[in-house]
Design a protein around this motif. Structure first.
Motif, PDB file in Angstrom:
ATOM      1  N   GLN C 126     162.457  32.828  39.497  1.00  0.00           N
ATOM      2  CA  GLN C 126     162.744  31.501  40.873  1.00  0.00           C
ATOM      3  C   GLN C 126     162.002  30.834  40.435  1.00  0.00           C
ATOM      4  OE1 GLN C 126     166.481  32.115  40.807  1.00  0.00           O
ATOM      5  NE2 GLN C 126     166.123  34.440  40.257  1.00  0.00           N
ATOM      6  N   ARG C 129     161.209  28.826  37.854  1.00  0.00           N
ATOM      7  CA  ARG C 129     161.755  28.175  37.513  1.00  0.00           C
ATOM      8  C   ARG C 129     161.521  26.040  38.751  1.00  0.00           C
ATOM      9  NH1 ARG C 129     166.150  27.176  34.137  1.00  0.00           N
ATOM     10  NH2 ARG C 129     168.130  26.143  35.515  1.00  0.00           N
ATOM     11  N   VAL C 130     161.907  26.779  39.624  1.00  0.00           N
ATOM     12  CA  VAL C 130     161.329  25.391  40.115  1.00  0.00           C
ATOM     13  C   VAL C 130     159.897  24.988  40.394  1.00  0.00           C
ATOM     14  CG1 VAL C 130     160.166  24.696  42.190  1.00  0.00           C
ATOM     15  CG2 VAL C 130     162.562  26.474  42.344  1.00  0.00           C
ATOM     16  N   LEU C 145     156.881  20.738  50.448  1.00  0.00           N
ATOM     17  CA  LEU C 145     157.458  21.383  50.326  1.00  0.00           C
ATOM     18  C   LEU C 145     157.563  22.551  51.578  1.00  0.00           C
ATOM     19  CD1 LEU C 145     157.561  24.238  47.922  1.00  0.00           C
ATOM     20  CD2 LEU C 145     154.687  24.142  48.298  1.00  0.00           C
ATOM     21  N   LEU C 146     158.167  23.292  51.199  1.00  0.00           N
ATOM     22  CA  LEU C 146     159.066  24.872  52.756  1.00  0.00           C
ATOM     23  C   LEU C 146     158.929  26.312  52.132  1.00  0.00           C
ATOM     24  CD1 LEU C 146     160.252  21.719  52.948  1.00  0.00           C
ATOM     25  CD2 LEU C 146     161.331  23.221  55.079  1.00  0.00           C
ATOM     26  N   ARG C 237     162.215  32.547  49.816  1.00  0.00           N
ATOM     27  CA  ARG C 237     163.023  30.967  49.745  1.00  0.00           C
ATOM     28  C   ARG C 237     162.021  29.795  49.429  1.00  0.00           C
ATOM     29  NH1 ARG C 237     166.878  29.551  54.123  1.00  0.00           N
ATOM     30  NH2 ARG C 237     165.251  31.065  54.897  1.00  0.00           N
ATOM     31  N   GLU C 239     161.420  25.583  49.437  1.00  0.00           N
ATOM     32  CA  GLU C 239     162.757  24.198  48.745  1.00  0.00           C
ATOM     33  C   GLU C 239     161.273  23.356  48.641  1.00  0.00           C
ATOM     34  OE1 GLU C 239     165.548  23.713  51.822  1.00  0.00           O
ATOM     35  OE2 GLU C 239     165.043  21.523  52.372  1.00  0.00           O
ATOM     36  N   HIS C 241     160.895  19.112  47.922  1.00  0.00           N
ATOM     37  CA  HIS C 241     161.501  17.982  47.677  1.00  0.00           C
ATOM     38  C   HIS C 241     160.392  16.562  47.060  1.00  0.00           C
ATOM     39  CE1 HIS C 241     162.574  13.409  49.738  1.00  0.00           C
ATOM     40  NE2 HIS C 241     164.162  14.519  49.460  1.00  0.00           N
ATOM     41  N   GLY C 245     164.969  14.277  44.196  1.00  0.00           N
ATOM     42  CA  GLY C 245     166.228  14.771  45.092  1.00  0.00           C
ATOM     43  C   GLY C 245     165.084  16.361  45.751  1.00  0.00           C
ATOM     44  N   LEU C 246     166.320  17.478  45.099  1.00  0.00           N
ATOM     45  CA  LEU C 246     165.521  18.658  45.700  1.00  0.00           C
ATOM     46  C   LEU C 246     166.248  19.867  44.797  1.00  0.00           C
ATOM     47  CD1 LEU C 246     165.014  19.590  48.820  1.00  0.00           C
ATOM     48  CD2 LEU C 246     167.075  20.883  48.463  1.00  0.00           C
ATOM     49  N   LEU C 247     164.957  20.834  44.514  1.00  0.00           N
ATOM     50  CA  LEU C 247     165.065  22.143  44.266  1.00  0.00           C
ATOM     51  C   LEU C 247     164.572  22.998  45.153  1.00  0.00           C
ATOM     52  CD1 LEU C 247     162.458  21.401  41.126  1.00  0.00           C
ATOM     53  CD2 LEU C 247     165.257  21.319  41.311  1.00  0.00           C
ATOM     54  N   THR C 248     165.321  24.234  44.946  1.00  0.00           N
ATOM     55  CA  THR C 248     165.689  25.239  46.533  1.00  0.00           C
ATOM     56  C   THR C 248     166.282  26.152  44.880  1.00  0.00           C
ATOM     57  OG1 THR C 248     166.346  25.849  48.097  1.00  0.00           O
ATOM     58  CG2 THR C 248     168.123  24.623  46.806  1.00  0.00           C
ATOM     59  N   ALA C 249     164.643  27.477  46.113  1.00  0.00           N
ATOM     60  CA  ALA C 249     165.196  28.673  44.941  1.00  0.00           C
ATOM     61  C   ALA C 249     165.451  29.383  46.360  1.00  0.00           C
ATOM     62  CB  ALA C 249     163.450  28.707  44.743  1.00  0.00           C
ATOM     63  N   ASN C 250     166.674  29.536  46.674  1.00  0.00           N
ATOM     64  CA  ASN C 250     167.619  30.878  47.700  1.00  0.00           C
ATOM     65  C   ASN C 250     167.480  32.452  47.508  1.00  0.00           C
ATOM     66  OD1 ASN C 250     168.550  28.544  48.548  1.00  0.00           O
ATOM     67  ND2 ASN C 250     170.237  27.985  46.658  1.00  0.00           N
ATOM     68  N   ASN C 251     166.893  33.248  48.099  1.00  0.00           N
ATOM     69  CA  ASN C 251     167.033  34.276  48.717  1.00  0.00           C
ATOM     70  C   ASN C 251     167.696  35.142  47.198  1.00  0.00           C
ATOM     71  OD1 ASN C 251     165.311  34.668  50.147  1.00  0.00           O
ATOM     72  ND2 ASN C 251     166.933  34.522  51.538  1.00  0.00           N
TER      73      ASN C 251
END
Lengths: 328, 328, 328, 328
Positions: C126, C129-130, C145-146, C237, C239, C241, C245-251
């Motif tokens: 994940q 991939r980001v 970045l968060l 996770r 996130e 920015h 736009g945004l890319l976010t890797a979720n759980n």
């Protein structure tokens, strides 16, 4: 350690060979495939023998057979294995003709060997969890079930011609899933279908899009939604409604990354096809079969399950042709 | 029925005029705006009078004023309203200079009129629900809070120049949200920022991207993530972590439709900007103010709240300039 | 086939032993652990030798070492391995003292052996991939970045005392992740923290809840949110920015089943902890190390990466203690 | 400004009265309801007259009627309105008997008044968006449609007895939705149903759980899944599959807040029932009817639509009783 003779070294045979080799209690002992190249590749990779059918059944070191060969060879191989006293793991279906299936199961019974018919989806952790939560009473009594089962893209018409038709080839998994989840055999089936995806499928006398409705003795209902071409990967979901709410098994996606921009918030599409989607299921069904070999379990998917799923396909076809609900 | 004099007939004044007219207990009585065209439009639409500032404050029929005029007129209008004995609903901020704010609040206090400083986001049903679930003990004690607040696209540099800077103009809402959710005033703030979105904003002496970290007396922490340009709509989320788990308020999306295809599964992006996103909040804050008019409530967002949020902006700016955590 | 000597047969050593054994090009050759019971178990399971440290380094058949022993043994084992000419895969950190790290890396350099410092999360599909989508230009230039990184439950205070503190023990992964995603080294760091989860952690001189803010040469910002106890599993996770736009890797959740009833729609919580969550990452980092052994790659996570992540932890601690942003 | 006479001041009449009053071009002119208390309440709230049926139809000031009275009064009121030359907005259904519907529509036609049959769901922004994206070609040709429509809890058996049965009372909305989305009339229908929710419904001769399958001239298929009791709110979703992918309209949830803890990640359940769920739809359908009054549009939901939906319900009932697919 159990020695396994693998019949069929094609795509699905390769999946199983990985799991046979990875399991601490099983060894890929031999590979049997008339197409020598595939057989050699697997034999070399796992240090297995190349055998003929006769050699495999005569070999005292073979404890069990895994039948992953062409569909029309299954029934005969099952019978030979049963007579040779080998435990049997067989890819679905046993045969496309239900009389042949019954004959074959009789031989298995007479020879007292365990037969596992590999409805792999029963071992998918998601679907199994739905079944377990139902059994645990989380949603009370089951009332209606929706099975969504869409392949990513249609098979070639050549395959369709020998497949036994969409119900016997593809929907058979969903028929079995309906019985697995509901825990009872249906009393009737209605099927509606169309040829929308590929005219060649229609020309081969088959459909590629269908809805099927079943009724169960409890009054509960189930429907299956099928297509041979989703356009967005392998769509495999179930939704079970009960008196106290809903259980739903969503798709497994290719990844957990989302992209948000002017066009919206885009998540990954479902895993591409069954090899990826049911990877865990293939491992788990093998583990179950090893338990059968060890005498710790009896086959959860029996010959009867294989026979009943085929019967459902046959009755669904009859319904499609007559426009009537068909009773079991 | 309460008669409301509306100062400012621009974008935000128009939002409020709809809600004043729709509320069963309030009437848009008069509109005051030096820009006659806007004032006329609203007056005609709602059957309201056009008044001058002097007329409005002298008019015995005016029960309350809603100040939605240019920021630099707020403090003076508040003072005039207080002296005229009118109840006051004022858009944030009271003033960009904290000494002026304090002076103004003193006048309000001396005249015993209610003053509501309109931090609309406190009335967003999502954020309010997070606060209520925290109060109800659902996650135990609050430990850390993340506020994500991203505008869809940057304001013109001309606006930036008179805005008081990003912290006083944009982040001020997030500072207030942090206090609203945590239920305590912070003890320190640290701010880090950059000019990444538009060089004209940097040329105007401002930043457009920031992270702010606050500490509260309980030891709990909060962070704010800001940008002037999200690229995907108005991103307004909070995530509150407590000893027993997490509460998170997600974005409100433009619609509930998804499209799945070869490129993935695409959902709608967040509502475009504050007029759509906080529509329910504008209605709810007005309902609260009517309760204040009716003597059923005292202002939940007081002058003190307006002052403290501005103080947080000032201290954040000091931190940005010094690279040090600043104490309150 | 590469023969691997495994130092440390505890929890993380066991994870690696599975992957060493499963990889077609590596064999678990020997296990070295003063705690004989663990070593025996692994050796028996994989048919490996039991060796002493001296035997392993003297053994010409050992091609590489995997150091998964106690943290305070890493630096010395790395040096011994380097002098013995063995390729090195070492769990993070090299050492808790940065001077000792530098000394150790010098020895590695002098002996020209490859050293891979195992920041496993870089190999999580994940997060990777980001990074790849950022590199591919999907969101333009990175702006903020968060990183959310929350353990399910706190370690015992005994562990905390020897851990080097939360920043060196836990946040170090997030520091490395920030560099991995942003592709540049930060120029400053600010840290704020509290002891909220377990008073014993505070008594041991440590914190358990933190926010960290970093700035990068490009002006981009990053923040890390940490806690030692999420209350809902392992929350991992990111996130990112960017200008478009945004890319976010979720759980990754425990399963894909949801239950809907009167109390709401409940999905599974995140995978419980790192062994489950980063299973794919552990496999992928081992595959990378085998590529290093085969001369097909140089270590993507080098000694420098290990050193820099520790430096970030040290500077964050300095910031926490001084209330100031600390420059690199 | 159009003066509207409202027949029926019950629950649904109250919904419409809000929208009539809120629309800039319509006034709630009069209320007609034999139950005086309800009529008085609405009349007082909106400053409307109380009228008898005769007075309303004789009143030259009445431009249009909104029929929200008991189902068995619809047809007669439509005929009277048509003869009086009033434009007609009528809640579904026109009548439960299709011959009576046809007779009634003939009278409407002869009198050249516009008749809008209020299938409110066509105006739900989510479902409309699916229709629009289909029309825009986003998923190519439609191939299969799944409509999920589950009420939160069953109606009393007394209501069921006079409702015309589930298909005419509840499913009628879904039948219309199927035609609205697919843009064509079905050629056949099959229905399967059970009484699972409440024995009193079965005792009243009705079912409470059903699956319906339809086929369209293009070969496309549709299925409807119904239950009278979801256990988790009002479940209103559609999923449309086409040759290039899927469009799905998800539920609107009560809020956007999630709670994550040991038991999982819990989001809100769907909006409780139709008043909340279709609030926007009720407003939008009224705006459409005002366009009809203004001569800017002809009714999008005509008498024909009302008649066809009822026909589908009748044929579905015939299918349920015979176990056969029924053709149109």
């Amino acid at each position: 350690m159990y020695n396994i003779a693998l019949f069929g070294a094609g795509r699905i045979g390769q999946v199983h060979s990985v799991n046979i080799a990875a399991h601490p209690d099983t060894t890929l002992y031999s590979v049997i495939d008339p197409f020598a190249e595939n057989a050699d590749k697997l034999a070399t990779k796992y240090g297995a023998k190349i055998q003929t059918t006769e050699e495999a059944f005569a070999d005292k070191n073979v404890h069990a057979v895994l039948i992953a060969s062409a569909t029309d060879t299954h029934a005969e191989l099952i019978e030979l294995a049963a007579k040779a006293g080998k435990a049997i793991f067989c890819e679905k279906p046993v045969h496309l003709d239900i009389e042949r299936v019954r004959q074959c199961l009789k031989t298995v019974e007479e020879n007292h060997v365990p037969l596992f018919v590999a409805f792999n989806r029963r071992y998918d952790p998601q679907f199994r969890r739905v079944r377990e939560l139902l059994s645990a009473g989380n949603i009370g009594k089951a009332e209606s079930l929706l099975i969504t089962s869409r392949d990513p893209s249609p098979p070639p018409a050549e395959y369709v011609k020998v497949s036994g038709g969409m119900f016997r080839d593809m929907t058979i998994h969903d028929f079995d899933m309906a019985r697995f989840i509901m825990g009872e055999d249906p009393v009737s089936v209605f099927a509606q279908g169309s040829n929308l995806v590929d005219p060649a499928i229609g020309a081969a006398g088959d459909i590629d899009t269908a809805f099927i409705v079943m009724k169960f003795p409890s009054g509960a209902l189930a429907t299956i939604s099928n297509t041979r071409r989703s356009g967005y990967g392998y769509d495999q979901r179930i939704e079970l409604h009960g008196e106290k709410g809903l259980l739903t098994a969503n798709n497994i996606k290719e990844n957990a990354v989302e992209q948000w921009n002017e066009t919206g918030c885009t998540a990954a599409k479902p895993e591409h096809f069954f090899l990826q989607r049911y990877d865990a299921a293939y491992k788990a069904e093998w583990a179950h079969f090893v338990d059968v070999l060890a005498g710790k379990a009896t086959p959860e998917c029996s010959g009867y399950d294989g026979e009943f799923a085929l019967l459902m396909a046959d009755k669904a076809l009859e319904s499609l042709q007559t426009g009537k609900e068909v009773k079991f």
